[in-house]
Design a protein around this motif. Sequence first.
Motif, PDB file in Angstrom:
ATOM      1  N   SER A   1       0.403   2.471  -6.440  1.00 48.68           N
ATOM      2  CA  SER A   1      -0.701   3.391  -6.712  1.00 48.68           C
ATOM      3  C   SER A   1      -2.024   2.660  -6.517  1.00 48.68           C
ATOM      4  N   ASP A   2      -3.107   3.403  -6.510  1.00 42.65           N
ATOM      5  CA  ASP A   2      -4.434   2.809  -6.366  1.00 42.65           C
ATOM      6  C   ASP A   2      -4.737   1.843  -7.511  1.00 42.65           C
ATOM      7  N   ASP A   3      -4.305   2.186  -8.741  1.00 41.40           N
ATOM      8  CA  ASP A   3      -4.517   1.313  -9.898  1.00 41.40           C
ATOM      9  C   ASP A   3      -3.830  -0.032  -9.696  1.00 41.40           C
TER      10      ASP A   3
ATOM     11  N   ARG B   1       0.830  -1.216   0.000  1.00 41.92           N
ATOM     12  CA  ARG B   1       0.000   0.000   0.000  1.00 41.92           C
ATOM     13  C   ARG B   1       0.856   1.255   0.000  1.00 41.92           C
TER      14      ARG B   1
ATOM     15  N   LEU C   1      -2.924  -1.422  -6.824  1.00 39.27           N
ATOM     16  CA  LEU C   1      -3.563  -2.144  -5.719  1.00 39.27           C
ATOM     17  C   LEU C   1      -4.864  -2.800  -6.186  1.00 39.27           C
ATOM     18  N   LEU C   2      -5.620  -2.096  -6.991  1.00 36.41           N
ATOM     19  CA  LEU C   2      -6.860  -2.652  -7.513  1.00 36.41           C
ATOM     20  C   LEU C   2      -6.576  -3.866  -8.383  1.00 36.41           C
TER      21      LEU C   2
END
Length: 188
Positions: free
Chosen positions: A176-178, A172, A180-181
């Motif tokens: 990046s959020d991308d 985390r 992690l998704l």
Amino acid sequence: MQEELTIDILRQWNEKTADMLYNAYYRALVVFSKQIVKDVDNAEDIVQDVFSALWEKKIAFENLSQFRVYMYNAVRNRSLKHIANNKHLQVSIDNPDVSSSEFHLLPTGEEDFYSEEIYRRMILAIESLPDRQRSVFLLAIEGKKNSEIAEALHISEDTVKTHRKRGMATLREKMSDDMLLLLTILMA
């Protein structure tokens, strides 16, 4: 600076070049191919074949973007060819997202495949984890369940869960959020 170093190396085709590119892109290309052929062993063979062909041809690239476009297209094409040659595979070759989505350089010189670069960066982040956490994550990406991972690594399921939890906390901070998704989807 890394981009310039890589460009110089891309023009030299020797063992150092091959090792550097292999280490930087192998796992991401395997994950990419696996999304098409749905089998990690076949995906690994496909990526190995592409790297072998690249070594034999010693193609010169002007920049890293050109190299990435070449590699993702070559892996995509070999993956689709594998499916076509193995009619017993239950994979839809008619999927327009896979079969017709060739990668190109944009006029700016950048690639048009942001999502595939996310694979590479995600794998690099996973590679930076401690050994056991990295092993757990890589097996999870291959589609293994916690019980299968525990058996493969000779650890308890609770230990697998702990490694996943600690690894995710570390990732985390690095991803990046991308990314992690994508990781969450791949591990589901």
